[in-house]
Design an enzyme around this catalytic site. Structure first.
Site, PDB file in Angstrom:
ATOM      1  N   LEU A   1      12.516  73.628 -10.561  1.00  0.00           N
ATOM      2  CA  LEU A   1      12.590  72.837 -11.798  1.00  0.00           C
ATOM      3  C   LEU A   1      12.023  71.439 -11.540  1.00  0.00           C
ATOM      4  CD1 LEU A   1      16.148  73.820 -13.107  1.00  0.00           C
ATOM      5  CD2 LEU A   1      13.972  74.452 -14.149  1.00  0.00           C
TER       6      LEU A   1
ATOM      7  N   ASP B   1       0.580  85.847 -16.780  1.00  0.00           N
ATOM      8  CA  ASP B   1      -0.615  85.689 -17.632  1.00  0.00           C
ATOM      9  C   ASP B   1      -1.542  84.584 -17.136  1.00  0.00           C
ATOM     10  OD1 ASP B   1       0.508  87.641 -19.189  1.00  0.00           O
ATOM     11  OD2 ASP B   1       0.474  86.496 -21.062  1.00  0.00           O
TER      12      ASP B   1
ATOM     13  N   HIS C   1      15.733  87.754  -4.880  1.00  0.00           N
ATOM     14  CA  HIS C   1      17.151  87.378  -4.877  1.00  0.00           C
ATOM     15  C   HIS C   1      17.964  88.624  -4.522  1.00  0.00           C
ATOM     16  CE1 HIS C   1      21.028  85.863  -6.233  1.00  0.00           C
ATOM     17  NE2 HIS C   1      20.491  84.663  -6.264  1.00  0.00           N
TER      18      HIS C   1
ATOM     19  N   HIS D   1      12.246  87.224  -7.833  1.00  0.00           N
ATOM     20  CA  HIS D   1      12.891  86.063  -8.437  1.00  0.00           C
ATOM     21  C   HIS D   1      11.931  84.906  -8.679  1.00  0.00           C
ATOM     22  CE1 HIS D   1      16.165  83.493  -9.505  1.00  0.00           C
ATOM     23  NE2 HIS D   1      16.070  82.716  -8.444  1.00  0.00           N
TER      24      HIS D   1
ATOM     25  N   SER E   1      12.539  78.741 -17.356  1.00  0.00           N
ATOM     26  CA  SER E   1      13.328  77.502 -17.255  1.00  0.00           C
ATOM     27  C   SER E   1      14.681  77.645 -17.940  1.00  0.00           C
ATOM     28  CB  SER E   1      12.573  76.337 -17.901  1.00  0.00           C
ATOM     29  OG  SER E   1      11.327  76.151 -17.292  1.00  0.00           O
TER      30      SER E   1
ATOM     31  N   GLU F   1      23.735  73.589  -2.028  1.00  0.00           N
ATOM     32  CA  GLU F   1      23.213  74.953  -2.032  1.00  0.00           C
ATOM     33  C   GLU F   1      22.672  75.291  -0.667  1.00  0.00           C
ATOM     34  OE1 GLU F   1      20.491  75.511  -5.301  1.00  0.00           O
ATOM     35  OE2 GLU F   1      22.147  75.899  -6.667  1.00  0.00           O
TER      36      GLU F   1
ATOM     37  N   ALA G   1      17.512  79.149 -15.675  1.00  0.00           N
ATOM     38  CA  ALA G   1      17.897  78.567 -14.382  1.00  0.00           C
ATOM     39  C   ALA G   1      19.396  78.274 -14.403  1.00  0.00           C
ATOM     40  CB  ALA G   1      17.099  77.291 -14.131  1.00  0.00           C
ATOM     41  N   GLN G   2      20.068  78.711 -13.354  1.00  0.00           N
ATOM     42  CA  GLN G   2      21.534  78.601 -13.364  1.00  0.00           C
ATOM     43  C   GLN G   2      22.022  77.432 -12.514  1.00  0.00           C
ATOM     44  OE1 GLN G   2      23.145  82.322 -11.959  1.00  0.00           O
ATOM     45  NE2 GLN G   2      22.768  83.364 -13.890  1.00  0.00           N
TER      46      GLN G   2
HETATM   47  C1  LIG Z   1      17.527  83.645 -13.493  1.00  0.00           C
HETATM   48  C2  LIG Z   1      16.810  82.468 -12.891  1.00  0.00           C
HETATM   49  C3  LIG Z   1      17.536  81.450 -12.294  1.00  0.00           C
HETATM   50  C4  LIG Z   1      16.862  80.336 -11.729  1.00  0.00           C
HETATM   51  N1  LIG Z   1      17.591  79.296 -11.236  1.00  0.00           N
HETATM   52  C5  LIG Z   1      16.946  78.159 -10.827  1.00  0.00           C
HETATM   53  C6  LIG Z   1      17.663  76.994 -10.451  1.00  0.00           C
HETATM   54  O1  LIG Z   1      18.892  76.977 -10.488  1.00  0.00           O
HETATM   55  N2  LIG Z   1      16.950  75.896 -10.063  1.00  0.00           N
HETATM   56  C7  LIG Z   1      15.585  75.865 -10.012  1.00  0.00           C
HETATM   57  O2  LIG Z   1      14.993  74.838  -9.651  1.00  0.00           O
HETATM   58  N3  LIG Z   1      14.879  76.965 -10.380  1.00  0.00           N
HETATM   59  C8  LIG Z   1      15.515  78.090 -10.803  1.00  0.00           C
HETATM   60  N4  LIG Z   1      14.791  79.180 -11.200  1.00  0.00           N
HETATM   61  C9  LIG Z   1      13.321  79.087 -11.204  1.00  0.00           C
HETATM   62  C10 LIG Z   1      12.856  78.196 -12.362  1.00  0.00           C
HETATM   63  O3  LIG Z   1      13.633  78.481 -13.499  1.00  0.00           O
HETATM   64  C11 LIG Z   1      11.385  78.412 -12.697  1.00  0.00           C
HETATM   65  O4  LIG Z   1      10.606  78.395 -11.545  1.00  0.00           O
HETATM   66  C12 LIG Z   1      10.862  77.306 -13.632  1.00  0.00           C
HETATM   67  O5  LIG Z   1      11.727  77.188 -14.725  1.00  0.00           O
HETATM   68  C13 LIG Z   1       9.452  77.603 -14.098  1.00  0.00           C
HETATM   69  O6  LIG Z   1       9.111  76.670 -15.089  1.00  0.00           O
HETATM   70  P1  LIG Z   1       7.673  76.715 -15.762  1.00  0.00           P
HETATM   71  O7  LIG Z   1       7.641  75.609 -16.763  1.00  0.00           O
HETATM   72  O8  LIG Z   1       6.643  76.763 -14.722  1.00  0.00           O
HETATM   73  O9  LIG Z   1       7.622  78.141 -16.491  1.00  0.00           O
HETATM   74  P2  LIG Z   1       8.557  78.781 -17.612  1.00  0.00           P
HETATM   75  O10 LIG Z   1       9.791  78.026 -17.809  1.00  0.00           O
HETATM   76  O11 LIG Z   1       8.690  80.225 -17.300  1.00  0.00           O
HETATM   77  O12 LIG Z   1       7.684  78.642 -18.929  1.00  0.00           O
HETATM   78  C14 LIG Z   1       6.535  79.433 -19.132  1.00  0.00           C
HETATM   79  C15 LIG Z   1       5.999  79.228 -20.529  1.00  0.00           C
HETATM   80  O13 LIG Z   1       4.728  79.849 -20.650  1.00  0.00           O
HETATM   81  C16 LIG Z   1       4.687  80.639 -21.821  1.00  0.00           C
HETATM   82  N5  LIG Z   1       3.676  81.691 -21.633  1.00  0.00           N
HETATM   83  C17 LIG Z   1       3.579  82.617 -20.650  1.00  0.00           C
HETATM   84  N6  LIG Z   1       2.456  83.354 -20.818  1.00  0.00           N
HETATM   85  C18 LIG Z   1       1.841  82.877 -21.938  1.00  0.00           C
HETATM   86  C19 LIG Z   1       0.645  83.206 -22.640  1.00  0.00           C
HETATM   87  N7  LIG Z   1      -0.184  84.197 -22.249  1.00  0.00           N
HETATM   88  N8  LIG Z   1       0.326  82.506 -23.747  1.00  0.00           N
HETATM   89  C20 LIG Z   1       1.145  81.508 -24.206  1.00  0.00           C
HETATM   90  N9  LIG Z   1       2.284  81.157 -23.576  1.00  0.00           N
HETATM   91  C21 LIG Z   1       2.618  81.824 -22.453  1.00  0.00           C
HETATM   92  C22 LIG Z   1       6.115  81.116 -21.971  1.00  0.00           C
HETATM   93  O14 LIG Z   1       6.355  81.585 -23.281  1.00  0.00           O
HETATM   94  C23 LIG Z   1       6.864  79.839 -21.628  1.00  0.00           C
HETATM   95  O15 LIG Z   1       6.867  78.960 -22.730  1.00  0.00           O
HETATM   96  C24 LIG Z   1      15.446  80.293 -11.747  1.00  0.00           C
HETATM   97  C25 LIG Z   1      14.721  81.328 -12.331  1.00  0.00           C
HETATM   98  C26 LIG Z   1      15.384  82.403 -12.915  1.00  0.00           C
HETATM   99  C27 LIG Z   1      14.576  83.486 -13.570  1.00  0.00           C
END
Ligand SMILES: Cc1cc2nc3c(=O)[nH]c(=O)nc-3n(C[C@H](O)[C@H](O)[C@H](O)COP(=O)(O)OP(=O)(O)OC[C@H]3O[C@@H](n4cnc5c(N)ncnc54)[C@H](O)[C@@H]3O)c2cc1C
Length: 535
Positions: A394, A223, A244, A353, A44, A116, A47-48
């Site tokens: 997001l 994980d 990407h 990605h 998260s 976009e 995310a750009q």
């Molecule tokens: C470079 C980049 C640009 C992006 N740009 C966009 C954008 O512009 N708009 C958009 O909508 N999406 C974008 N995305 C996708 C989006 O960022 C993600 O899909 C989203 O943030 C995922 O959120 P989440 O809460 O599911 O996971 P994450 O934000 O990845 O959080 C995962 C959490 O789980 C924890 N964790 C993992 N494994 C374990 C474990 N075994 N034990 C304890 N904790 C663990 C991590 O430490 C973290 O706290 C982008 C992604 C990237 C990489």
């Protein structure tokens, strides 16, 4: 052993949203764990582009149609409808009103909506090109203001505690599988704890790190998917991994995203010898062809001619001042690694990605295991189908974070008398007899082997021969790593390696099984209609 009402594993946008919504009742205790030392470190945070809002001439039906079109016929209409209807209002309530996120606005104060690819309207809210960073900072600050939320950093979940698997009662065998929390590894003290909960939420994010090239940070190794799989949860759509086309290919800055807006402003792709090539793959659109077409074209050039990267030339298309003001972060990041994008081309490679598949959940984030919820990138709500519409992930974390919280509140109210298993009922983690520390050379070497297998055999262009080879090699590695895991003291790296090989197998088996190219899953040996051809 610790007991809590709700255990949330992960604090990216999905986990943080669920925690904040649950914490509205001050009497409720919520425990959030993250393997990172800094709670904001997550996908998260990187995310750009932005997050989908509701533009001026927009409505939920239009957004739903765009999501379904991007998903290539594999998105769930019901899930897309939920996202489109509930998302923008939640964004206002949680991100703007509660977490105080200051999205970019016009001089008159109205939101500045960006557009976009594949969106029929301008509807993307952003904070410069650091939207994720701003959102995460706001959410973590809001969590810290809630005394009933405890955030444990440096704590890696190892496995879910499920009955009957971890029960000492033989009669539990006849009960449905039920989650009671998780075992987690304290990275500092190097000890393993039992966290027992009424409800457990997996919010562990994506898995890009199982590929050699990825835009994802090191923690994205799947994980949660591996833990859920070992517990018997249903996993779906695992073949749909979105790539990407352009990330920086410079040692020390690998994986940094070079936005598609750079090509939008006229940048062209070149071979390392300076030859253009996109006209061979998309005569009509050339460098502005859709994301998956460009990514596969670059990959094809790299595989065919043995290039380690291709070049993205912007300097000859825009003057230096415009480049610096239009792409300040990209300019600064490239400058840091010795590339002046106002004078020279940028070395780029495609990269894994986003994971469109995941742990199957319903409209409330419930997995197929009782008391186990999954939200965010690790879940499969059905929204993304075979390909994700930009900036919807997001929002999906926000919507299903809120929905899972609402469902848990309702369920806990009904089952407050349900007793949590006691200390004696759940066996402590047994490390007796394990003396050897994990050899980091083995962990790193095995991880790189998995990343190479996935990149070359289960990457942008797949076929049965490559994937069958991948399965043979991954099975062999799985056996080796399982033995390694069972004979060595636990570490975060070892936990990640064990999960990575499991996740790699899940993806490869799904990809081999699905013989039809669709969305992000492209098979060279698929029987395709003329109109579906990628070149
Ligand atoms: C470079 C980049 C640009 C992006 N740009 C966009 C954008 O512009 N708009 C958009 O909508 N999406 C974008 N995305 C996708 C989006 O960022 C993600 O899909 C989203 O943030 C995922 O959120 P989440 O809460 O599911 O996971 P994450 O934000 O990845 O959080 C995962 C959490 O789980 C924890 N964790 C993992 N494994 C374990 C474990 N075994 N034990 C304890 N904790 C663990 C991590 O430490 C973290 O706290 C982008 C992604 C990237 C990489």
């Amino acid at each position: 052993m610790e007991q809590t009402e709700v255990l949330i594993i992960g604090c990216g946008i999905a986990g943080a949203t669920a925690a904040l919504q649950l914490a509205r009742d001050p009497a409720r205790k919520i425990l959030v764990i993250t393997r990172e030392p800094d709670p904001s470190e997550s996908n998260s945070n990187y995310a750009q582009g932005g997050i989908v809002g509701r533009g001026a001439d927009d409505n939920p039906e239009l957004l739903e149609m765009d999501i379904l079109a991007a998903g290539a016929g594999a998105s769930s209409p019901a899930a897309a409808r939920i996202l489109a209807r509930e998302g923008p209002a939640l964004l206002q309530k949680i991100l703007i009103d509660s977490a105080g996120i200051d999205f970019d606005s016009r001089p008159g104060g109205e939101p500045e909506y960006g557009r976009e690819a594949a969106h029929s309207r301008r509807r993307i809210l952003h904070v410069g090109d650091g939207t994720g960073h701003a959102i995460v900072a706001g959410l973590i600050a809001a969590m810290r203001r809630c005394p009933n939320i405890t955030i444990l950093t440096n704590t890696t979940a190892v496995d879910l505690i499920t009955y009957p698997h971890h029960s000492r009662d033989p009669l539990a065998t006849y009960q449905p599988v039920m989650c009671h929390g998780a075992y987690a590894f304290d990275r500092k003290a190097r000890t393993i704890h039992r966290y027992i909960s009424h409800a457990t939420i997996l919010a562990t994010g994506g898995l890009g790190r199982i590929y050699r090239n990825t835009s994802n940070p090191p923690g994205a190794r799947g994980d949660g998917l591996a833990m859920a799989h070992r517990s018997g949860a249903r996993i779906v759509n695992a073949e749909y991994v979105q790539f990407h086309p352009t990330t920086l290919a410079v040692p020390g800055a690998e994986g940094f995203l070079i936005s598609e807006a750079v090509r939008g402003e006229g940048a062209v792709l070149l071979t390392p010898q300076g030859r253009t090539f996109m006209e061979e793959y998309s005569p009509q659109w050339k460098d502005l062809a859709p994301r998956d077409v460009v990514a596969r074209a670059i990959h094809h050039q790299m595989e065919t001619f043995g290039y380690s990267h291709v070049l993205l030339e912007l300097a000859t298309q825009l003057d230096a001042e415009t480049i610096r003001s239009r792409f300040p972060n990209i300019y600064a990041r490239c400058q840091q690694v010795g590339i002046d994008i106002t004078r020279e081309p940028i070395p780029v490679v495609p990269a894994a990605h986003y994971f469109c598949g995941g742990i199957l959940v319903d409209e409330w984030g419930r997995s197929t295991i009782k008391n186990l919820y999954a939200i965010g990138e690790i879940s499969c709500t059905g929204v993304h189908g075979a390909n994700r519409l930009a900036s919807t992930s997001l929002l999906e974390g926000l919507v299903w974070g809120d929905r899972a919280a609402r469902h848990i509140v309702k369920t806990l109210r009904k089952t407050t008398r349900e007793i949590l298993p006691g200390r004696e009922e759940i066996p402590p983690w047994d490390e007796s007899g394990l003396l050897a520390d994990a050899d980091s050379a083995l962990i790193q070497g095995d991880m790189q082997t998995i990343q190479n297998i996935m990149w070359h055999y289960v990457g942008l262009a797949r076929n049965a021969e490559r994937m069958s080879r991948a399965i043979r090699e991954l099975r062999h590695m799985w056996n080796e790593i399982e033995t390694f895991y069972r004979t060595t003291k636990l570490s975060d790296g070892l936990i990640g390696l064990r999960n990575a090989v499991e996740v790699a197998l899940i993806i490869t088996q799904a990809a081999l099984h699905n013989r039809q190219s669709r969305g992000s899953h492209y098979r060279e040996d698929s029987v395709v209609e003329e109109g579906d051809r990628w070149i």
